[in-house]
Design a protein around this motif. Sequence first.
Motif, PDB file in Angstrom:
ATOM      1  N   HIS A 211       1.282  -1.224  -0.255  1.00  0.00           N
ATOM      2  CA  HIS A 211       0.496  -0.225  -0.211  1.00  0.00           C
ATOM      3  C   HIS A 211       0.770   1.571   0.651  1.00  0.00           C
ATOM      4  O   HIS A 211       0.263   2.242  -0.456  1.00  0.00           O
ATOM      5  CB  HIS A 211      -0.688   0.027   1.130  1.00  0.00           C
ATOM      6  N   GLN A 212       2.387   1.290   0.528  1.00  0.00           N
ATOM      7  CA  GLN A 212       3.317   2.022   0.649  1.00  0.00           C
ATOM      8  C   GLN A 212       3.574   2.378  -0.426  1.00  0.00           C
ATOM      9  O   GLN A 212       4.629   1.580  -1.198  1.00  0.00           O
ATOM     10  CB  GLN A 212       3.427   1.876   2.696  1.00  0.00           C
ATOM     11  N   ALA A 213       4.411   3.464  -1.117  1.00  0.00           N
ATOM     12  CA  ALA A 213       4.866   3.685  -1.755  1.00  0.00           C
ATOM     13  C   ALA A 213       6.516   3.454  -0.953  1.00  0.00           C
ATOM     14  O   ALA A 213       7.005   3.449  -0.002  1.00  0.00           O
ATOM     15  CB  ALA A 213       5.113   4.971  -1.462  1.00  0.00           C
ATOM     16  N   PHE A 214       7.542   3.628  -2.216  1.00  0.00           N
ATOM     17  CA  PHE A 214       9.065   3.392  -1.521  1.00  0.00           C
ATOM     18  C   PHE A 214       9.531   4.057  -1.460  1.00  0.00           C
ATOM     19  O   PHE A 214       9.939   5.399  -1.757  1.00  0.00           O
ATOM     20  CB  PHE A 214       9.403   2.503  -2.507  1.00  0.00           C
ATOM     21  N   MET A 215      10.593   4.303  -0.439  1.00  0.00           N
ATOM     22  CA  MET A 215      11.552   5.353   0.498  1.00  0.00           C
ATOM     23  C   MET A 215      12.479   5.232  -0.694  1.00  0.00           C
ATOM     24  O   MET A 215      13.154   6.519  -0.562  1.00  0.00           O
ATOM     25  CB  MET A 215      11.685   4.778   1.820  1.00  0.00           C
ATOM     26  N   SER A 216      12.783   4.354  -1.059  1.00  0.00           N
ATOM     27  CA  SER A 216      14.473   4.517  -1.784  1.00  0.00           C
ATOM     28  C   SER A 216      13.702   5.013  -3.173  1.00  0.00           C
ATOM     29  O   SER A 216      13.137   4.791  -4.099  1.00  0.00           O
ATOM     30  CB  SER A 216      15.013   3.072  -1.469  1.00  0.00           C
ATOM     31  N   THR A 217      14.979   5.971  -4.285  1.00  0.00           N
ATOM     32  CA  THR A 217      13.960   5.874  -5.074  1.00  0.00           C
ATOM     33  C   THR A 217      14.732   5.341  -5.701  1.00  0.00           C
ATOM     34  O   THR A 217      13.560   5.423  -6.848  1.00  0.00           O
ATOM     35  CB  THR A 217      14.760   7.140  -5.548  1.00  0.00           C
ATOM     36  N   HIS A 218      15.503   4.442  -6.004  1.00  0.00           N
ATOM     37  CA  HIS A 218      15.755   3.147  -6.353  1.00  0.00           C
ATOM     38  C   HIS A 218      15.027   2.265  -6.792  1.00  0.00           C
ATOM     39  O   HIS A 218      14.457   1.946  -7.866  1.00  0.00           O
ATOM     40  CB  HIS A 218      16.941   2.492  -6.117  1.00  0.00           C
ATOM     41  N   LEU A 219      14.443   2.273  -6.029  1.00  0.00           N
ATOM     42  CA  LEU A 219      13.428   1.123  -5.956  1.00  0.00           C
ATOM     43  C   LEU A 219      11.848   2.087  -7.010  1.00  0.00           C
ATOM     44  O   LEU A 219      11.487   1.410  -7.988  1.00  0.00           O
ATOM     45  CB  LEU A 219      12.414   0.639  -4.806  1.00  0.00           C
ATOM     46  N   THR A 220      11.617   3.226  -6.605  1.00  0.00           N
ATOM     47  CA  THR A 220      10.299   4.297  -7.551  1.00  0.00           C
ATOM     48  C   THR A 220      10.735   3.859  -8.581  1.00  0.00           C
ATOM     49  O   THR A 220      10.112   3.477  -9.647  1.00  0.00           O
ATOM     50  CB  THR A 220      10.641   4.986  -6.104  1.00  0.00           C
ATOM     51  N   ASN A 221      12.583   4.438  -9.324  1.00  0.00           N
ATOM     52  CA  ASN A 221      12.517   4.470 -10.404  1.00  0.00           C
ATOM     53  C   ASN A 221      12.393   3.332 -11.064  1.00  0.00           C
ATOM     54  O   ASN A 221      11.699   3.693 -12.186  1.00  0.00           O
ATOM     55  CB  ASN A 221      14.374   5.153 -10.511  1.00  0.00           C
ATOM     56  N   HIS A 222      12.821   1.885 -10.222  1.00  0.00           N
ATOM     57  CA  HIS A 222      12.678   0.764 -10.931  1.00  0.00           C
ATOM     58  C   HIS A 222      11.270  -0.104 -11.276  1.00  0.00           C
ATOM     59  O   HIS A 222      11.389  -1.009 -11.966  1.00  0.00           O
ATOM     60  CB  HIS A 222      14.266   0.390 -10.149  1.00  0.00           C
ATOM     61  N   ARG A 223      10.635   0.102  -9.712  1.00  0.00           N
ATOM     62  CA  ARG A 223       9.547  -0.166 -10.189  1.00  0.00           C
ATOM     63  C   ARG A 223       8.648  -0.147 -11.788  1.00  0.00           C
ATOM     64  O   ARG A 223       8.620   1.086 -12.413  1.00  0.00           O
ATOM     65  CB  ARG A 223       8.963  -0.107  -8.594  1.00  0.00           C
ATOM     66  N   ARG A 224       7.249  -1.434 -11.644  1.00  0.00           N
ATOM     67  CA  ARG A 224       7.021  -1.057 -12.411  1.00  0.00           C
ATOM     68  C   ARG A 224       5.192  -1.699 -11.892  1.00  0.00           C
ATOM     69  O   ARG A 224       5.408  -2.523 -10.719  1.00  0.00           O
ATOM     70  CB  ARG A 224       6.659  -2.327 -13.865  1.00  0.00           C
ATOM     71  N   GLU A 225       4.703  -0.747 -12.182  1.00  0.00           N
ATOM     72  CA  GLU A 225       2.892  -0.838 -11.294  1.00  0.00           C
ATOM     73  C   GLU A 225       2.574  -1.282 -12.638  1.00  0.00           C
ATOM     74  O   GLU A 225       2.321  -1.375 -13.370  1.00  0.00           O
ATOM     75  CB  GLU A 225       2.558   0.714 -11.261  1.00  0.00           C
ATOM     76  N   LEU A 226       1.386  -2.056 -11.642  1.00  0.00           N
ATOM     77  CA  LEU A 226       0.444  -2.853 -12.467  1.00  0.00           C
ATOM     78  C   LEU A 226      -0.641  -3.223 -12.039  1.00  0.00           C
ATOM     79  O   LEU A 226      -1.116  -3.080 -10.359  1.00  0.00           O
ATOM     80  CB  LEU A 226       0.808  -4.705 -12.808  1.00  0.00           C
ATOM     81  N   SER A 227      -1.545  -2.429 -11.797  1.00  0.00           N
ATOM     82  CA  SER A 227      -2.891  -1.755 -11.715  1.00  0.00           C
ATOM     83  C   SER A 227      -4.338  -2.235 -11.651  1.00  0.00           C
ATOM     84  O   SER A 227      -4.645  -3.134 -12.996  1.00  0.00           O
ATOM     85  CB  SER A 227      -3.679  -0.616 -11.880  1.00  0.00           C
ATOM     86  N   LEU A 228      -4.747  -3.979 -10.493  1.00  0.00           N
ATOM     87  CA  LEU A 228      -5.952  -4.246 -10.959  1.00  0.00           C
ATOM     88  C   LEU A 228      -6.987  -3.158  -9.849  1.00  0.00           C
ATOM     89  O   LEU A 228      -7.261  -2.474  -8.843  1.00  0.00           O
ATOM     90  CB  LEU A 228      -6.210  -5.748  -9.229  1.00  0.00           C
ATOM     91  N   SER A 229      -8.045  -2.935 -11.006  1.00  0.00           N
ATOM     92  CA  SER A 229      -9.037  -1.777 -10.501  1.00  0.00           C
ATOM     93  C   SER A 229     -10.190  -3.145 -10.289  1.00  0.00           C
ATOM     94  O   SER A 229     -10.559  -3.949 -10.374  1.00  0.00           O
ATOM     95  CB  SER A 229      -9.601  -0.836 -11.754  1.00  0.00           C
TER      96      SER A 229
END
Lengths: 245, 216, 219
Positions: B198-216
Motif C-alpha cells: 500500500h505504501q510507496a517506496f522510500m528508496s528512489t532506486h526502487l521507485t525508479n525501477h518499479r513497474r506498476e500493475l494496477s488491478l481496478s
Amino acid sequence: MWNWFHRLASPRDFFRIAGYWIPWLGSLALLLIIAGLYLGLFVAPPDYQQGESYRIIFIHVPSAWMSLFVYIVMAISGAIGLIWRIKLAHVMSICSAPIGASFTFLALATGSLWGKPMWGAWWVWDARLTSELLLLFLYLGVIALYHAFEERRTAERAAAVLAIVGAVNIPIIHYSVEWWNTLHQGPTVSKLDAPSIDANMLIPLLLMSLAFMIFYKALLLFRARYEILHRQQRSQWVTQYIKTL
Amino acid sequence: MVPIETDDVSGKPCLQVDNLSCVRGDRLLFKDVNFKLHRGELVHVAGPNGSGKTTLLRIVCNLTWPESGQALWRGEPINRSERFQRESAYIGHQDGLKSELSTLENLRFHSRVLNADVRRLPTIVQQLELNRCQYLLAGKLSAGQRRRAALARLLLAERVLWILDEPFTALDRNGRQVVENLLEQHLENRGLVLLTSHQAFMSTHLTNHRRELSLS
Amino acid sequence: MFATIFKRELMLVYRRRSEWVHPLAFFVIVVSLFPLGLTPGPQTLKLIAPGIIWVSALLASLLSLEHLFRSDYEDGALEQFVLLPYPLAAVGLAKVLAHWCVTGLSLCIASPMLGIALNLPSDSLKVLMLSLLLGTFSLSLIGAIGAALTVGLGRGGVLIALLILPLYVPVLIFGAGAVDLSAHGLDASGQLYFLAALLILALTLAPFAIAAAIKVSLE
C-alpha cells in the motif's frame, strides 16, 4: 463423438440438451415403475416362507443397489472434476449426493419395515442394514462438508476428496461389518440368497431396478440444470432464458 | 548471490503471465491480467482492497487456480514446473513462524527444509537486525519483528523470484529501510520481485525501477 | 527432510502440552463414566470393556486431531509446506506420525490401567495395548484427512466427527473385536493382523488424500 462430449461440457449446451431429455427419461421411468409395481404386487406369487410381506423387496433391493451405484457415480465424477477441473463433473457429483442419500434412506426405511414381520423388530443390526446406515452417514458427511464452505469451488473440491476417500472405504466397511455381524449374531437368514428366484419375481425386480436407474438419471439432470442456472445466474444466456419463461 | 544463468541472456522473460482471470464466489475479481517479468525487474501490484492482489500472488505461486489464463516460468506452466518450485519464494500475509519456537529455532528449521547453509544464519540475523530477539519465542515478538523474521527466509532460500504480499506491514521506518535494501540488493543480483504494497517506496532506486500493475 | 519436519512437530507438541494432555484426560474420564452410568458389576464390565475403551480412544483421537493442521494453517506454515519442492504427502505423514507418537502412544500406555479398572483379564491387556497401538495410528491417518479438509473452516469440531467417524468403523470393529476375543480367552491374532492390514492400507493411501485435502483447503 469427442465434439459431442465437448459441447456437453459447456453449461449452456448441457442445460439445453438436459432439458430435452428430462421429459423422456421421466416418462420412461414412470412407465417402468408402473409396470414393475403391477408385476411385483399382483402377478408375482407369494413367497412360501414370508407370504406377502416379501414384496417390499421390489422397492428395497433396487434402492439399496442404487444407493451404492450413486455413491460410485458421485466419487468418479468428483475425481474427474478434481483431476481435469471440469466444472460440470462437480455439478454431477454434488447433485448426486442428496439423491443417493434419499435412495439410502429409502433402502433403510423399507428394510426396517420389512424387518418387523421378518424378525419381529423394527431395527435389527443386520450386516446389510448396518452397512447401509454407514453409507447414509458417508453421504451426510459429503453433503455437510459441501455446505460448510462459502466458496463454491473449495466446497466442491473438498466434497470430491471426501467422496473418493469414502468410496475407497466402502468395501472395507462392508466386509468389516459383515465379519462383525457373524461374530456377534451368527449368520442370519440371508434375504436374497434364495437358492433360486422365481422368474415372476425376478422380472419385476429387474424392471424396478431399471426404472430406478432411469429415474435417477432424470432427477440428476433435473437437479444439475437448476444448479447450472444458479451458478451461471450472472451470464447473459441465463438472463435471456429467464425472460422467455 | 543469485547466479546468472546462460539461458537468461536471450532476453526472454522469466515469468510470463497471460490473460489471468479470477472469480471468487459469483464475483469477477480481475480479468485479462498480463505482465512479463525479466531478470532484475520489480513489479508492484497495486489496487484497492478486495481487488484481488493477494489472489493474483497466490495464483502466480501456484497456491490457487485461476478461472482462465496461465502463468509461465521460463516457458513452462508453473503448476508443472519443478524448477519454479526450486526458484521461487513466497511470503504471504502470515509469517509462517511457530509461536512455540524461538526465532532462531524457527529460522534453523526453515534453513533445513530449504536446504540452506545453517552457517549463514548469524549473518542473516544480523542483516535483519534480529539479534536482540533471536532467543525469544516467536509468539512474544512484536509484529514488526515477526515480519523481519519471516523475510529472513528469503535470504536463507536464495531464490531468483521473490513473491511478497505486503512485506512492509507493521515495519517501522528502520525496518522498511532494511527490507528495501534487501530488495535493491536482490534486483542488483538480477533477481525478480513481484510484490503488493500500500505504501510507496522510500528508496528512489526502487521507485525508479518499479513497474506498476494496477488491478481496478 | 522427513526427519526435520518430524522433529519440529515433536518439539511443538511437547511445548503445547495441552494438545495431548487434554485428549488423554478425556479418554480416562469418558471410560470411567461408563461404570457410573451402567453398572459396576464386574461381569457386565468385562463384557462391555473392549467396546468402551475402544470407543473412548476413538473419540479422544478425534478430539486431538482437530489441532493437527490448525495452527500451521493460521500462521501460514502450511502454505510454506505446500510450496516446498518436496512431496506434500510426506510432510503430512511426518506430521501425523509425530502427532501419533505423542497422543496415540499416550492412549496406549494409559489403556491397561483402564482395562484393569473395567475388570478385563490380565491376559487380554496385552492384546488391548497392541490393538490400540496398531489401531490409533490408522485412526490418526484417517482422521488427518478430515482435519485437513476442515482446516479452513474455523469451526471444524462437529463436522470433522461427522466426516470421519463412519470411516473409523472398520478399525473400531477389529480393534474392539480383538480385545473381546482375548477377554473370552480366544486367540485374537487374526483380528490383530486385520488391524495391521488396515494400518498398511492407511499408510499407503491416506498421505495422498491428506495432501489433496490440504491443497483444496488452501485454494
